[in-house]
Design an enzyme around this catalytic site. Structure first.
Site, short mmCIF file in Angstrom:
data_model
loop_
_atom_site.label_atom_id
_atom_site.label_comp_id
_atom_site.label_asym_id
_atom_site.label_seq_id
_atom_site.Cartn_x
_atom_site.Cartn_y
_atom_site.Cartn_z
N SER A 46 26.44 -17.65 13.99
CA SER A 46 25.79 -17.59 12.68
C SER A 46 26.41 -16.47 11.86
O SER A 46 27.06 -15.57 12.40
CB SER A 46 24.29 -17.36 12.84
N TYR A 61 18.76 -9.54 16.05
CA TYR A 61 19.60 -10.75 16.07
C TYR A 61 20.94 -10.46 15.38
O TYR A 61 22.00 -10.77 15.92
CB TYR A 61 18.86 -11.88 15.37
#
EC number: 1.-.-.-
Length: 91
Positions: A46, A61
């Site tokens: 991502s 994250y």
């Protein structure tokens, strides 16, 4: 969830999935690639490391994604002489 609110178990799970798992798989493939003097590892990740690193709910994250991106960039330049390719796809 804000950084200071994340419990240890959740933190550990995020690190294990985003760092440890991908690192061990990559590590297990490098030896055979060097032996054959060719190969490729494709990592799809991502864009959290570069797009939303300041978003408070993505702190852990995004940090794991940033470290993974740095590791793959290092591998990309370290092994280019033996025809081992590391592709980084950030979506």
């Amino acid at each position: 969830m804000f950084f200071h609110e994340v419990d240890q178990l959740t933190w550990t799970k995020i690190v294990r999935v985003n760092l440890e798992a991908t690192t061990w798989v990559t590590r297990s493939l490098i030896g055979p690639m060097l032996h054959r003097r060719r190969g490729a590892i494709v990592n799809i990740s991502s864009g959290a490391a570069v797009v939303v690193p300041s978003h408070p709910l993505y702190a852990i994250y995004a940090a794991t994604k940033a470290l993974r991106l740095s590791t793959l960039t290092f591998l990309l330049f370290s092994f280019h002489l033996v025809n081992a390719h590391f592709k980084i796809i950030v979506s």
